[in-house]
Design an enzyme around this catalytic site. Structure first.
Site, PDB file in Angstrom:
ATOM      1  CG  LEU A 203       5.865   7.304  -0.501  1.00 30.38           C
ATOM      2  CD1 LEU A 203       4.917   6.719   0.513  1.00 30.38           C
ATOM      3  CD2 LEU A 203       7.307   7.151  -0.066  1.00 30.38           C
TER       4      LEU A 203
ATOM      5  CB  VAL B 185      -0.958   0.000   1.222  1.00 29.32           C
ATOM      6  CG1 VAL B 185      -1.793   1.270   1.235  1.00 29.32           C
ATOM      7  CG2 VAL B 185      -1.862  -1.232   1.218  1.00 29.32           C
ATOM      8  CB  CYS B 186       3.905   2.135   1.975  1.00 31.91           C
ATOM      9  SG  CYS B 186       3.252   1.793   3.616  1.00 31.91           S
ATOM     10  CB  THR B 187       4.900   0.423  -3.015  1.00 32.69           C
ATOM     11  OG1 THR B 187       5.750  -0.231  -2.077  1.00 32.69           O
ATOM     12  CG2 THR B 187       5.602   0.564  -4.352  1.00 32.69           C
TER      13      THR B 187
END
Ligand code: BEZ
Length: 212
Positions: A50, A45-47
């Site tokens: 960002l 999810v973080c990828t």
């Protein structure tokens, strides 16, 4: 540190980032800032988040906004992970990620919520204005990626209401009609809202976008 509240001064700090060492207030300068945390590097999810923020960096710049991200991972991990973001999300990373392995900034901004996760930051967002005042806070759980179009929308709304005496209605988008605050007396509307107004209820009055 107690939770930061709207109108509080955003705490200053020194930190290592993927774009060099910074003093946060000096780095921010006269810009608006979106400071947001993610739970961990090398996570799906973080990828995507960002990557989306990097793709929107031109939109942030148009509005005088600098994005900066943070997690409790090391600078080495951030640097390695940035390559994956560029490779998989279609835009190279183009804003700094703060390395906070000692959790100094995370604690300063109350980004660790122990009942959610004892060690990692949750998905916090702080919109900070050029006077270093906190203007918006959001907290999302690790499982739910944020909507960066909404973050841009709120920046537009904040900047418009700083420039004009207006408020923005539900789901407002730049260019839509805006709301005349209840504090404005009917007799003062004509002088202050030259594009005219509609009175839907005595407390619900709208006027065309003042910036278009
Ligand atoms: C993610 O970014 O995919 C993620 C991070 C921490 C927990 C769950 C998901």
């Amino acid at each position: 540190m107690a939770s930061l509240r709207l109108g509080d001064t955003a705490p200053n700090f020194d930190a290592q980032t993927t774009e060099g060492d910074i003093n946060f207030h000096e780095w921010a300068g006269d810009n608006w800032v979106v400071l947001f945390s993610h739970p961990a590097d090398f996570t799906p999810v973080c990828t995507t988040e960002l990557g989306r923020a990097a793709a929107l960096n031109g939109e942030f710049q148009k509005r005088g906004v600098k994005p900066i991200c943070i997690s409790v991972d090391s600078l080495e991990d951030h640097t390695e992970w940035c390559k994956d973001i560029g490779e998989t999300q279609g835009t190279p990373m183009n804003f700094p990620i703060i390395a906070d392995p000692e959790k100094t900034v995370a604690n300063l901004y109350d980004m660790i919520h122990p009942n959610a996760d004892n060690t990692a930051t949750v998905r916090s967002v702080f919109i900070i204005d050029p006077n270093k005042k906190v203007r918006l806070t959001l907290t999302y759980p690790a499982s739910c990626g944020r909507n960066f179009d909404e973050i841009i929308r709120v920046i537009d709304a904040l900047q418009l209401s700083d420039e004009y005496n207006i408020a923005t209605p539900v789901d407002w988008q730049d260019g839509d009609d805006v709301i005349i605050p209840p504090s404005v007396k009917n007799e003062d509307i004509a002088a202050n809202y030259p594009k005219g107004h509609k009175e839907i209820k005595p407390y619900l009055r709208t006027t065309p976008a003042p910036n278009k």
